[in-house]
Scaffold this active site. Structure first.
Site, PDB file in Angstrom:
ATOM      1  N   ARG A 517     -27.874  52.804-127.519  1.00  0.00           N
ATOM      2  CA  ARG A 517     -29.765  52.745-128.552  1.00  0.00           C
ATOM      3  C   ARG A 517     -29.839  51.623-128.245  1.00  0.00           C
ATOM      4  O   ARG A 517     -28.999  50.117-128.046  1.00  0.00           O
ATOM      5  CB  ARG A 517     -28.292  52.319-129.992  1.00  0.00           C
ATOM      6  CG  ARG A 517     -29.322  53.501-131.399  1.00  0.00           C
ATOM      7  CD  ARG A 517     -28.946  52.438-132.888  1.00  0.00           C
ATOM      8  NE  ARG A 517     -28.295  53.886-133.733  1.00  0.00           N
ATOM      9  CZ  ARG A 517     -27.094  54.912-133.830  1.00  0.00           C
ATOM     10  NH1 ARG A 517     -25.808  54.713-133.185  1.00  0.00           N
ATOM     11  NH2 ARG A 517     -27.316  55.778-134.105  1.00  0.00           N
ATOM     12  N   SER A 581     -19.100  49.237-124.518  1.00  0.00           N
ATOM     13  CA  SER A 581     -17.940  49.125-125.297  1.00  0.00           C
ATOM     14  C   SER A 581     -16.925  49.883-123.610  1.00  0.00           C
ATOM     15  O   SER A 581     -16.414  51.251-124.129  1.00  0.00           O
ATOM     16  CB  SER A 581     -18.657  50.499-126.105  1.00  0.00           C
ATOM     17  OG  SER A 581     -19.129  50.656-127.206  1.00  0.00           O
ATOM     18  N   ASP A 635     -17.462  47.257-128.839  1.00  0.00           N
ATOM     19  CA  ASP A 635     -17.764  48.337-130.145  1.00  0.00           C
ATOM     20  C   ASP A 635     -17.408  48.046-131.036  1.00  0.00           C
ATOM     21  O   ASP A 635     -17.530  47.663-132.400  1.00  0.00           O
ATOM     22  CB  ASP A 635     -18.196  49.294-130.287  1.00  0.00           C
ATOM     23  CG  ASP A 635     -17.039  50.768-129.048  1.00  0.00           C
ATOM     24  OD1 ASP A 635     -16.423  49.596-128.441  1.00  0.00           O
ATOM     25  OD2 ASP A 635     -17.243  51.741-128.576  1.00  0.00           O
TER      26      ASP A 635
HETATM   27  C1  BG6 Z   1     -21.332  53.987-132.844  1.00  0.00           C
HETATM   28  C2  BG6 Z   1     -21.385  51.975-132.566  1.00  0.00           C
HETATM   29  O1  BG6 Z   1     -21.829  53.646-134.261  1.00  0.00           O
HETATM   30  O2  BG6 Z   1     -20.193  54.763-132.835  1.00  0.00           O
HETATM   31  C3  BG6 Z   1     -21.053  52.203-131.142  1.00  0.00           C
HETATM   32  O3  BG6 Z   1     -22.712  51.546-132.371  1.00  0.00           O
HETATM   33  C4  BG6 Z   1     -19.753  52.876-130.797  1.00  0.00           C
HETATM   34  O4  BG6 Z   1     -20.673  50.692-130.654  1.00  0.00           O
HETATM   35  C5  BG6 Z   1     -20.086  53.788-130.939  1.00  0.00           C
HETATM   36  O5  BG6 Z   1     -19.516  53.244-129.495  1.00  0.00           O
HETATM   37  C6  BG6 Z   1     -18.301  54.729-130.594  1.00  0.00           C
HETATM   38  O6  BG6 Z   1     -18.456  56.095-131.997  1.00  0.00           O
HETATM   39  P1  BG6 Z   1     -19.122  57.652-130.723  1.00  0.00           P
HETATM   40  O7  BG6 Z   1     -18.178  58.243-131.101  1.00  0.00           O
HETATM   41  O8  BG6 Z   1     -20.381  57.683-130.353  1.00  0.00           O
HETATM   42  O9  BG6 Z   1     -17.842  57.241-129.044  1.00  0.00           O
HETATM   43  C1  GLC Z   2     -13.245  53.076-124.982  1.00  0.00           C
HETATM   44  C2  GLC Z   2     -12.962  51.865-124.354  1.00  0.00           C
HETATM   45  C3  GLC Z   2     -13.311  50.781-125.188  1.00  0.00           C
HETATM   46  C4  GLC Z   2     -14.432  50.998-126.061  1.00  0.00           C
HETATM   47  C5  GLC Z   2     -13.835  52.574-126.954  1.00  0.00           C
HETATM   48  C6  GLC Z   2     -14.613  52.869-127.900  1.00  0.00           C
HETATM   49  O1  GLC Z   2     -11.635  52.905-124.772  1.00  0.00           O
HETATM   50  O2  GLC Z   2     -12.326  51.078-123.184  1.00  0.00           O
HETATM   51  O3  GLC Z   2     -13.472  49.594-124.811  1.00  0.00           O
HETATM   52  O4  GLC Z   2     -13.752  50.324-127.329  1.00  0.00           O
HETATM   53  O5  GLC Z   2     -14.349  52.795-126.091  1.00  0.00           O
HETATM   54  O6  GLC Z   2     -15.278  53.351-127.516  1.00  0.00           O
END
Ligand code: BG6
Ligand code: GLC
Ligand code: BG6
Ligand code: GLC
Length: 913
Positions: A517, A581, A635
């Site tokens: 995003r 992340s 994240d």
């Molecule tokens: C989102 C965050 O809402 O959730 C991201 O903005 C995050 O930064 C993500 O990585 C994690 O959830 P998923 O299910 O998309 O991996």
């Molecule tokens: C993985 C990544 C970590 C992140 C998590 C959730 O574990 O290594 O950095 O915070 O996924 O997205």
């Protein structure tokens, strides 16, 4: 004179003999009973005749007897016999003879047996509660097997609508309702502990299973106790009203109902009719009323009264006691030979020697008939099994329980003799169930649970995992231990949560979750702080994720260019916050060296590099816009900051999505890797790697190992692979494949789709676990996999999903619990009040995940008040907050903003307001 006396005696004798003759069944009569029982067994199994059959032949959804490999710890209830028992059953190492049991008997007062259903189940739950306290097990959510010794229409192993009460029970508003539901509701009402009700089991079935555990030839269960009943392993193809033709299923005959269609009227006596008329269920359970403990004493009492009335006993005097219904207990029939005098005294009867002899004869006749009738019924069952298998001769074992069988001196011998005479081609062994049917209920639970037991954790285990993670955190923070620590505890250089003074116009990139995003975040400050966000999702195709690093960053730069174009800000150089992340080592906010890819990502040439540099390079190469990347945040950190914007107490951020991870505010003095001792810094734990050094081997299952082997990063992120969304659907799929291979699901059907990796996704798990439409969803999803699921299969699959997602929530509760206790210790406070910011698709979309997680955390860390705050707007907003702070840092030069200035500022703010 002598002849007159002799004549009178002879006529009295004749009268007694005539009365008792009605109880003596000839071989022909017994053959007839056997033949009629056989007809009813067949009628009960057939679709057309089932509705009118007197022997209901109820399916039990128990497909096989134990094979000795079961193990685990189970709770069992045993309701419906003489005693109500609560038990815990530990099956140790998957060997036979390795079961330990603890139990307690509880009374069920008559007014509760015959009160309302709600009262009855509340009472049961109160007894469970007492037992759990007594065992010190209130906090262990154990699987429960429920022996419920009444006829139930089962549609699954854990679903049973009570057909009608039998024996001494008559609670209102139960008939027609699901007993498991009623128990669940009562547990909910009490709101004190949680149990996982896995199976509802008739006592005959429990007894068969108990005995089969010792003797694999045992395929029949018999109860000759308060009630009378039999179950046995029937061929699926003969059970017409249950789908499927393969294999066997145990059928609960409910033969106590035999005779309801008047087909044994020829052998019923007026005493049988009287007893029936005075019972709680007139006209029903006619065979049971001739054969079981609840009624035999009463038949005897009525005969005695009759004989006394005719002057044949006790000199014609009937005592008030003898007039009392139920006063002649069935145990007297068992004891009569040895204790005749004291029994008659107990009834206030003044007896002669002759009286004693006659009373013994009456008891003998009534119990003899009962044993013979059971024998005739059993002969019908074993012959049916023999014919089912197309055998000339059958060898089989019957597991038996019940006070009548156990305590009566002749019952078992007469029963066995009758079976031998009426079923000469069957060699039938009888073994006594020493441990009651609770053990069998636990074994059934264990059979169902075979692949899943390792996924259930007691709170004891969870506390242990919590302690392990606490140690890992300390290792990660320590200078000497960090290099070899698996949980990296990465400093983030974020030193405080938003304080309300941030403002500006920012761009946020959010890469690494299920969506990539790009956002524009405007934070303004008229009167009060307001945030405006616009965002767009961009694709990140698989080949880019797995291609070269430069292609990946070119792609990110291209999407960013497109976004700026659309926002008409290509000429501006807005500060950028980058949510990335993955585990990164920071030396400052805008420098982030990727340690290792996790989840789906595997672009080459990025590990070990600073992602800010890589992105800057890609942007420069384009030359169509300029960018200023001011902060890289994980994240979890973005999430904590987003939530911290709304709740100043937020000091933990967790993600339960594609991956899983947590960050929290640690005291700087504990972070050996960063200079300075004052204030706090956010630590990105990277808890996904917990277990990579083998610390979790004891709780990993064969399925976890298989997932790991097939992943892009074998041996890494082992905790994440047990917990997060990227792997959960796959875990469920692997378990289903295994169960299908064992014939426990889909009638053993395995389709290519079921064997295809990724065919079950975590969103499917969430859909299947929905309480209302879950089963329909399960059917849809499984049908798409081509396995033609039965309703049972759907229920079982739902169960598997629940176990897997529950395990995930439990594990996260343990690691989060460790963070919370650490925060509490850091603050040196007796009670921690804090807020945890959370994001991630699994947490958000799964219907029960959040509730389970919150509940377990509160149990594991009772000395805390935790608020769980869902990040509604993703981590981009939080990244912008960090960026705001970073840009201010740069503009205003030192003094370096630490928690000091943060608190000072806050005070000032409060003073203004
Ligand atoms: C989102 C965050 O809402 O959730 C991201 O903005 C995050 O930064 C993500 O990585 C994690 O959830 P998923 O299910 O998309 O991996
Ligand atoms: C993985 C990544 C970590 C992140 C998590 C959730 O574990 O290594 O950095 O915070 O996924 O997205
Ligand atoms: C017990 C079993 O041993 O026997 C019960 O555990 C069963 O499940 C009972 O109902 C039957 O015997 P009675 O005589 O107690 O009805
Ligand atoms: C009654 C019940 C039956 C039970 C039996 C023995 O017949 O209806 O379900 O198995 O008693 O307890």
């Amino acid at each position: 004179m002598v002849t007159a006396v002799a004549q009178r005696l002879a006529s009295q004798r004749k009268e007694i003999d005539d009365t008792l003759a009605a109880f003596a069944l000839s071989p022909t009569q017994l053959q007839e009973v056997k033949a009629k029982m056989r007809v009813e067994l067949e009628r009960g199994l057939k679709k057309d005749s089932h509705p009118t059959a007197s022997v209901k032949m109820l399916p039990t959804y128990v497909y096989r007897t134990p094979d000795g490999t079961e193990r685990g710890k189970y709770l069992a209830l045993d309701l419906g016999g003489t005693n109500f028992r609560v038990l815990v059953v530990k099956i140790r190492t998957g060997m036979r003879n390795s079961v330990r049991m603890y139990n307690k008997i509880y009374a069920i007062p008559l007014e509760i047996m015959q009160g309302t259903g709600e009262e009855l189940f509340d009472h049961i739950v109160q007894c469970i509660s007492d037992f759990l306290d007594y065992m010190g097990m209130k906090n262990t959510r154990l699987p429960l097997g429920f022996t419920f010794s009444f006829p139930c229409n089962q549609t699954g192993i854990d679903k049973g609508d009570l057909v009608c009460w039998t024996k001494g029970f008559k609670a209102t508003e139960c008939e027609g309702y699901d007993v498991v539901d009623m128990l669940r509701e009562a547990i909910k009402r009490r709101n004190e502990f949680d149990l996982d009700i896995v199976a509802i089991v008739n006592d005959t079935v429990g007894t068969m299973m108990t005995c089969a555990y010792e003797d694999p030839k045992c395929q029949i269960g018999l109860i000759a106790g308060t009630g009378s009943n039999v179950c046995y392993m029937e061929e699926m193809k003969n059970i017409e009203f249950v789908e499927g033709d393969e294999g066997q299923m145990c059928v609960n005959t409910e033969w106590g109902g035999f005779g309801a269609n008047d087909n044994i009227e020829d052998i019923r006596t007026r005493y049988d009719r009287e007893v029936d008329g005075g019972s709680l269920n007139p006209g029903k359970q006619r065979f049971e009323k001739m054969t079981s403990g609840m009624y035999l004493g009463e038949i005897v009492r009525r005969i005695l009264i009759d004989l006394t009335k005719h002057g044949l006993l006790f000199r014609g005097r009937i005592t008030e006691r003898l007039k009392t219904k139920g006063i002649f207990e069935t145990k007297f029939l068992s004891q009569i030979e040895r204790y005749i005098r004291s029994i008659l005294q107990h009834l206030g009867l003044d007896s002669t020697c002759d009286d004693s002899i006659i009373v013994k004869e009456v008891c003998g006749a009534v119990s003899r008939r009962a044993a013979q009738l059971c024998g005739a019924g059993m002969a019908a069952v074993v012959d049916k099994i023999r014919e089912n298998r197309g055998l000339d001769n059958l060898e089989i074992t019957v597991g038996v329980d019940g006070t009548l069988y156990k305590l009566h001196p002749h019952f078992s011998t007469i029963l066995k003799d009758t079976v031998r005479e009426l079923a000469p081609n069957c060699k039938v062994d009888f073994i006594l169930s020493e441990d009651g049917s609770g053990k069998g209920a636990a074994l059934i639970t264990a059979v169902i649970d075979k692949y899943l037991y390792a996924m259930r954790f007691s709170d004891e285990t969870l506390r242990d995992i919590m302690a392990r993670f606490r140690r890992e955190m300390e290792n990660g923070l320590g200078r000497d231990t960090n290099p070899t620590a698996t949980v990296k505890m990465l400093p983030t250089f974020v030193r405080s949560i938003p304080d309300g003074s941030e403002k500006g116009d920012f761009i946020a990139l959010d890469l690494g979750g299920s969506n990539f995003r790009i956002l524009r975040v405007k934070v303004s400050h008229e009167k009060k702080q307001t945030v405006q966000m616009e965002s767009q999702i961009y694709e990140t195709p698989e080949d880019i994720i797995h291609g070269s690093g430069s292609r990946l960053f070119d792609h990110v730069a291209e999407c960013l260019g497109d976004f700026m174009e659309k926002q008409k800000i290509k000429d501006k150089k807005l500060p950028i916050g980058f949510t990335f992340s993955f585990p990164c080592a920071h030396t400052k906010l805008d420098e982030a060296v990727l340690l290792t890819w996790t989840k789906r990502f595997k672009a080459s040439g990025v590990e070990g590099m600073d992602v800010v540099k890589l992105l800057n390079k890609a942007i420069k190469k384009r030359g169509d816009y300029d960018a200023d990347i001011m902060a890289v945040v994980n994240d979890t950190v973005g999430t904590m900051m987003t939530c911290g914007f709304d709740d100043q107490r937020c000091e933990v951020g967790i993600i339960i999505g594609t991956g899983t991870n947590a960050c929290y505010m640690e005291e700087l003095r504990h972070i050996d890797l960063v200079e300075g001792d004052e204030g706090r810094m956010c630590i990105n734990t990277e808890w996904g790697a917990f277990g990579d050094d083998g610390t979790l081997e004891d709780i990993r299952t064969e399925f976890d190992r298989e997932i790991d082997r097939g992943s892009p990063n074998p041996g890494k992120q082992l905790f994440e692979k047990m917990v997060s969304g990227m792997y959960m659907g796959e875990l469920v799929r692997l378990i289903l494949v295994k169960m299908a291979k064992e014939g426990l699901l889909f009638e053993g059907r395995i389709t290519p789709e079921l064997l295809t990796k990724g065919k079950i996704e975590t969103k499917h798990v969430s859909a299947i676990e929905k309480s209302k439409e879950g089963l329909t969803k399960a059917e849809e999803i499984l049908t798409r996999l081509g396995v033609e699921p039965s309703e049972d299969d759907c229920i079982a699959v739902q169960h598997v999903c629940a176990i897997v997602s529950f395990r995930s929530a439990n594990l996260i509760a343990a690691t989060l619990g460790a963070i919370l206790t650490r925060l509490k210790d850091n603050k040196n406070t007796p009670r921690l009040r804090t807020t945890v910011g959370i994001d991630g698709s699994l947490y958000k979309m799964h219907p029960q995940y959040a509730r389970r997680l919150h509940k377990t955390v509160r149990r594991l860390v009772p000395e805390s008040d935790v608020r769980f705050l869902l990040s509604e707007s993703g981590s981009g907003k939080g990244a912008a907050m960090v960026t705001a702070w970073a840009s201010r840092l740069i503009c205003s030069d030192p003094p370096y903003i630490t928690c000091h200035s943060f608190t000072a500022k806050k005070k000032k703010k409060n003073a203004v307001s």
